[in-house]
Structures are given as C-alpha cells and as structure tokens.
Design a protein around this motif. Sequence first.
Motif, PDB file in Angstrom:
ATOM      1  N   VAL A  31      -5.720  -3.746   4.855  1.00 18.12           N
ATOM      2  CA  VAL A  31      -5.885  -2.296   4.697  1.00 18.12           C
ATOM      3  C   VAL A  31      -6.244  -1.661   6.033  1.00 18.12           C
ATOM      4  CG1 VAL A  31      -7.327  -0.511   3.637  1.00 18.12           C
ATOM      5  CG2 VAL A  31      -6.434  -2.388   2.246  1.00 18.12           C
ATOM      6  N   MET A  34      -3.160  -1.567   8.223  1.00 22.98           N
ATOM      7  CA  MET A  34      -2.236  -0.525   7.768  1.00 22.98           C
ATOM      8  C   MET A  34      -2.747   0.853   8.183  1.00 22.98           C
ATOM      9  SD  MET A  34      -1.248  -2.037   4.023  1.00 22.98           S
ATOM     10  CE  MET A  34      -0.146  -0.716   3.579  1.00 22.98           C
ATOM     11  N   TYR A  50       0.309   6.898  -0.066  1.00 22.09           N
ATOM     12  CA  TYR A  50      -0.349   5.822  -0.795  1.00 22.09           C
ATOM     13  C   TYR A  50       0.153   4.494  -0.236  1.00 22.09           C
ATOM     14  CZ  TYR A  50      -1.850   9.337  -4.161  1.00 22.09           C
ATOM     15  OH  TYR A  50      -2.431  10.420  -4.733  1.00 22.09           O
ATOM     16  N   LEU A  51      -0.454   3.375  -0.655  1.00 26.33           N
ATOM     17  CA  LEU A  51      -0.050   2.072  -0.144  1.00 26.33           C
ATOM     18  C   LEU A  51       1.411   1.763  -0.458  1.00 26.33           C
ATOM     19  CD1 LEU A  51      -3.204  -0.104  -0.893  1.00 26.33           C
ATOM     20  CD2 LEU A  51      -2.470   0.827   1.291  1.00 26.33           C
TER      21      LEU A  51
END
Length: 58
Positions: A31, A34, A50-51
């Motif tokens: 995370v 990213m 969003y992811l």
Amino acid sequence: MTDEQFTELMLAMREQTDAINRMADTQAALVQAMAEAEGLDDEEQEPATYLDGSPVSR
C-alpha cells in the motif's frame, strides 16, 4: 488433550500468527509503495483512485 498435543498446537498457532504478521507487513509495504507511485507521500492528501483503479467520487 495431552501436554505434547497442547505444545504442538501452541507452536502451530505461533507459526500461524507469525505468518499472518508477515503478510500484514507485506500488505502495508505494498500500500505504501502504491501511494508513493501515485505521488501520495503526504498522508493528508486523499487518493484519486481506489486500489482497483476506479476513480474516487468527490
């Protein structure tokens, strides 16, 4: 449950806990990577997606 079985169970639970903690650390690192790739080093800034890549509605 015998003492030996109990000891084996506790060792297995410790190994499982350690594996879960390693997985959590890996996910946190992913995370963070990213976020850095998105230029979100500032924790105050909200992500634009969003992811899964879908845009965040504001």
